[in-house]
Design a protein around this motif. Structure first.
Motif, PDB file in Angstrom:
ATOM      1  N   LEU A  23       0.855  -1.190   0.000  1.00 21.03           N
ATOM      2  CA  LEU A  23       0.000   0.000   0.000  1.00 21.03           C
ATOM      3  C   LEU A  23       0.888   1.236   0.000  1.00 21.03           C
ATOM      4  O   LEU A  23       1.737   1.402   0.884  1.00 21.03           O
ATOM      5  CB  LEU A  23      -0.908   0.022   1.236  1.00 21.03           C
ATOM      6  CG  LEU A  23      -1.850   1.226   1.308  1.00 21.03           C
ATOM      7  CD1 LEU A  23      -2.897   1.164   0.200  1.00 21.03           C
ATOM      8  CD2 LEU A  23      -2.505   1.305   2.671  1.00 21.03           C
ATOM      9  N   LEU A  24       0.679   2.089  -0.995  1.00 14.54           N
ATOM     10  CA  LEU A  24       1.425   3.341  -1.084  1.00 14.54           C
ATOM     11  C   LEU A  24       0.453   4.511  -1.150  1.00 14.54           C
ATOM     12  O   LEU A  24      -0.689   4.369  -1.567  1.00 14.54           O
ATOM     13  CB  LEU A  24       2.324   3.353  -2.327  1.00 14.54           C
ATOM     14  CG  LEU A  24       3.403   2.279  -2.387  1.00 14.54           C
ATOM     15  CD1 LEU A  24       4.152   2.359  -3.708  1.00 14.54           C
ATOM     16  CD2 LEU A  24       4.356   2.387  -1.213  1.00 14.54           C
ATOM     17  N   GLN A  25       0.945   5.663  -0.723  1.00 13.01           N
ATOM     18  CA  GLN A  25       0.176   6.897  -0.788  1.00 13.01           C
ATOM     19  C   GLN A  25       0.865   7.842  -1.761  1.00 13.01           C
ATOM     20  O   GLN A  25       2.100   7.950  -1.776  1.00 13.01           O
ATOM     21  CB  GLN A  25       0.071   7.556   0.592  1.00 13.01           C
ATOM     22  CG  GLN A  25       1.403   8.030   1.132  1.00 13.01           C
ATOM     23  CD  GLN A  25       1.327   8.794   2.435  1.00 13.01           C
ATOM     24  OE1 GLN A  25       2.139   8.564   3.293  1.00 13.01           O
ATOM     25  NE2 GLN A  25       0.404   9.703   2.580  1.00 13.01           N
ATOM     26  N   ARG A  26       0.086   8.508  -2.587  1.00  7.52           N
ATOM     27  CA  ARG A  26       0.655   9.585  -3.403  1.00  7.52           C
ATOM     28  C   ARG A  26       0.688  10.813  -2.518  1.00  7.52           C
ATOM     29  O   ARG A  26      -0.325  11.244  -1.972  1.00  7.52           O
ATOM     30  CB  ARG A  26      -0.156   9.824  -4.675  1.00  7.52           C
ATOM     31  CG  ARG A  26       0.609  10.735  -5.646  1.00  7.52           C
ATOM     32  CD  ARG A  26       0.058  10.655  -7.054  1.00  7.52           C
ATOM     33  NE  ARG A  26      -1.307  11.136  -7.126  1.00  7.52           N
ATOM     34  CZ  ARG A  26      -1.661  12.419  -7.282  1.00  7.52           C
ATOM     35  NH1 ARG A  26      -0.742  13.365  -7.389  1.00  7.52           N
ATOM     36  NH2 ARG A  26      -2.934  12.744  -7.335  1.00  7.52           N
ATOM     37  N   GLY A  28       1.248  14.590  -1.013  1.00  7.61           N
ATOM     38  CA  GLY A  28       0.848  15.940  -1.377  1.00  7.61           C
ATOM     39  C   GLY A  28       2.007  16.888  -1.600  1.00  7.61           C
ATOM     40  O   GLY A  28       1.863  17.885  -2.301  1.00  7.61           O
ATOM     41  N   ASP A  29       3.187  16.586  -1.038  1.00 10.50           N
ATOM     42  CA  ASP A  29       4.290  17.539  -1.159  1.00 10.50           C
ATOM     43  C   ASP A  29       5.053  17.429  -2.473  1.00 10.50           C
ATOM     44  O   ASP A  29       5.514  18.425  -3.002  1.00 10.50           O
ATOM     45  CB  ASP A  29       5.251  17.447   0.035  1.00 10.50           C
ATOM     46  CG  ASP A  29       5.905  16.089   0.205  1.00 10.50           C
ATOM     47  OD1 ASP A  29       5.605  15.153  -0.560  1.00 10.50           O
ATOM     48  OD2 ASP A  29       6.727  15.960   1.132  1.00 10.50           O
ATOM     49  N   ASP A  30       5.201  16.222  -3.021  1.00  5.42           N
ATOM     50  CA  ASP A  30       5.953  16.093  -4.272  1.00  5.42           C
ATOM     51  C   ASP A  30       5.228  15.281  -5.345  1.00  5.42           C
ATOM     52  O   ASP A  30       5.753  15.109  -6.433  1.00  5.42           O
ATOM     53  CB  ASP A  30       7.355  15.527  -4.011  1.00  5.42           C
ATOM     54  CG  ASP A  30       7.367  14.097  -3.504  1.00  5.42           C
ATOM     55  OD1 ASP A  30       6.296  13.442  -3.479  1.00  5.42           O
ATOM     56  OD2 ASP A  30       8.447  13.625  -3.112  1.00  5.42           O
ATOM     57  N   GLY A  31       4.028  14.775  -5.036  1.00  7.11           N
ATOM     58  CA  GLY A  31       3.243  14.038  -6.017  1.00  7.11           C
ATOM     59  C   GLY A  31       3.722  12.629  -6.294  1.00  7.11           C
ATOM     60  O   GLY A  31       3.135  11.926  -7.108  1.00  7.11           O
ATOM     61  N   ARG A  32       4.784  12.212  -5.632  1.00  8.97           N
ATOM     62  CA  ARG A  32       5.297  10.857  -5.821  1.00  8.97           C
ATOM     63  C   ARG A  32       4.687   9.939  -4.760  1.00  8.97           C
ATOM     64  O   ARG A  32       3.986  10.376  -3.863  1.00  8.97           O
ATOM     65  CB  ARG A  32       6.822  10.835  -5.732  1.00  8.97           C
ATOM     66  CG  ARG A  32       7.482  11.544  -6.891  1.00  8.97           C
ATOM     67  CD  ARG A  32       8.967  11.406  -6.802  1.00  8.97           C
ATOM     68  NE  ARG A  32       9.611  12.056  -7.925  1.00  8.97           N
ATOM     69  CZ  ARG A  32      10.860  11.884  -8.239  1.00  8.97           C
ATOM     70  NH1 ARG A  32      11.637  11.095  -7.526  1.00  8.97           N
ATOM     71  NH2 ARG A  32      11.382  12.503  -9.274  1.00  8.97           N
ATOM     72  N   TRP A  33       5.046   8.670  -4.849  1.00  9.82           N
ATOM     73  CA  TRP A  33       4.445   7.652  -3.997  1.00  9.82           C
ATOM     74  C   TRP A  33       5.398   7.216  -2.896  1.00  9.82           C
ATOM     75  O   TRP A  33       6.624   7.189  -3.083  1.00  9.82           O
ATOM     76  CB  TRP A  33       4.062   6.449  -4.840  1.00  9.82           C
ATOM     77  CG  TRP A  33       2.964   6.748  -5.805  1.00  9.82           C
ATOM     78  CD1 TRP A  33       3.095   7.325  -7.047  1.00  9.82           C
ATOM     79  CD2 TRP A  33       1.572   6.527  -5.618  1.00  9.82           C
ATOM     80  NE1 TRP A  33       1.863   7.456  -7.637  1.00  9.82           N
ATOM     81  CE2 TRP A  33       0.912   6.967  -6.789  1.00  9.82           C
ATOM     82  CE3 TRP A  33       0.819   5.985  -4.583  1.00  9.82           C
ATOM     83  CZ2 TRP A  33      -0.466   6.882  -6.947  1.00  9.82           C
ATOM     84  CZ3 TRP A  33      -0.553   5.898  -4.744  1.00  9.82           C
ATOM     85  CH2 TRP A  33      -1.184   6.346  -5.905  1.00  9.82           C
ATOM     86  N   GLU A 119      -3.817  10.233  -2.708  1.00  7.23           N
ATOM     87  CA  GLU A 119      -4.402   9.027  -3.271  1.00  7.23           C
ATOM     88  C   GLU A 119      -3.720   7.823  -2.621  1.00  7.23           C
ATOM     89  O   GLU A 119      -2.563   7.903  -2.210  1.00  7.23           O
ATOM     90  CB  GLU A 119      -4.105   9.054  -4.773  1.00  7.23           C
ATOM     91  CG  GLU A 119      -4.565   7.946  -5.607  1.00  7.23           C
ATOM     92  CD  GLU A 119      -4.182   8.148  -7.080  1.00  7.23           C
ATOM     93  OE1 GLU A 119      -4.557   7.252  -7.854  1.00  7.23           O
ATOM     94  OE2 GLU A 119      -3.528   9.136  -7.453  1.00  7.23           O
ATOM     95  N   LEU A 120      -4.435   6.711  -2.526  1.00  2.05           N
ATOM     96  CA  LEU A 120      -3.881   5.453  -2.030  1.00  2.05           C
ATOM     97  C   LEU A 120      -3.985   4.404  -3.122  1.00  2.05           C
ATOM     98  O   LEU A 120      -4.925   4.424  -3.921  1.00  2.05           O
ATOM     99  CB  LEU A 120      -4.644   4.965  -0.803  1.00  2.05           C
ATOM    100  CG  LEU A 120      -4.558   5.822   0.452  1.00  2.05           C
ATOM    101  CD1 LEU A 120      -5.555   5.323   1.497  1.00  2.05           C
ATOM    102  CD2 LEU A 120      -3.152   5.811   1.009  1.00  2.05           C
ATOM    103  N   LEU A 128       6.219  -0.861  -9.491  1.00  2.00           N
ATOM    104  CA  LEU A 128       6.065   0.258  -8.568  1.00  2.00           C
ATOM    105  C   LEU A 128       6.070   1.595  -9.307  1.00  2.00           C
ATOM    106  O   LEU A 128       6.753   1.750 -10.324  1.00  2.00           O
ATOM    107  CB  LEU A 128       7.197   0.237  -7.539  1.00  2.00           C
ATOM    108  CG  LEU A 128       7.180  -0.967  -6.596  1.00  2.00           C
ATOM    109  CD1 LEU A 128       8.507  -1.077  -5.842  1.00  2.00           C
ATOM    110  CD2 LEU A 128       6.019  -0.865  -5.623  1.00  2.00           C
ATOM    111  N   PRO A 129       5.340   2.581  -8.789  1.00  2.00           N
ATOM    112  CA  PRO A 129       5.334   3.915  -9.385  1.00  2.00           C
ATOM    113  C   PRO A 129       6.593   4.689  -8.985  1.00  2.00           C
ATOM    114  O   PRO A 129       7.430   4.191  -8.227  1.00  2.00           O
ATOM    115  CB  PRO A 129       4.087   4.550  -8.768  1.00  2.00           C
ATOM    116  CG  PRO A 129       4.018   3.923  -7.402  1.00  2.00           C
ATOM    117  CD  PRO A 129       4.485   2.498  -7.598  1.00  2.00           C
TER     118      PRO A 129
END
Length: 156
Positions: A23-26, A28-33, A119-120, A128-129
């Motif tokens: 489980l990863l979160q996108r 808010g600070d850099d838009g990455r996961w 986003e999750l 992986l993103p």
């Protein structure tokens, strides 16, 4: 002249589902996961911080969450410098927690309104993103090694 880097004591939460996806979160600070996690509050234990950060950033709980044993659980050293978009730089020091939850649990996810989580998503370890920072790359490499996969290259 900029301030010298500080220290950030924190915890990363590595959650996997029944298929071994993470489980990863996108962010808010850099838009990455990356994995849920963050800084410890004064006097807080690593495990309590892991539960708190998981709930704040995903709205989820994982009763079986445990700290990974050393050395796998440890985050330290020169590779873990993180430069925030604000210009603040820190060296991250901390531990990793690990647990499993049902993939369907994300349907009930409700991150807080801080904007940390955009986003999750569940991701296979071999698909992986773009990851945020060296800590997330190292954490994914730990999970990949446990699954018999080779390491990622840090492109953060």
């Amino acid at each position: 002249m900029s301030d010298p880097p500080g220290l950030s004591v924190g915890v990363s939460v590595l959650l996997q589902d029944e298929a071994g996806r993470v489980l990863l979160q996108r962010r808010g600070d850099d838009g990455r996961w990356g994995t849920p996690g963050g800084r410890l509050n004064p006097g807080e234990t690593f495990l309590a911080a892991a539960h708190r950060e998981l709930h704040e950033e995903t709205g989820l709980s994982c009763p079986g969450l445990t700290l990974l044993p050393l050395p796998d659980g440890l985050v330290d050293g020169p590779d873990f410098r993180h430069d925030y978009p604000s210009g603040q730089a820190v060296f991250m020091v901390g531990l990793r927690a690990w647990g499993t939850i049902s993939a369907a649990a994300v349907e009930d996810a409700a991150p807080d309104d801080s904007g940390e989580t955009l986003e999750l998503g569940w991701f296979a370890l071999d698909n992986l993103p773009a990851l945020s920072g060296a800590v997330n790359v190292a954490s994914m490499n730990l999970l990949r090694a446990r699954a018999g996969l080779g390491p990622l290259v840090n492109s953060a």
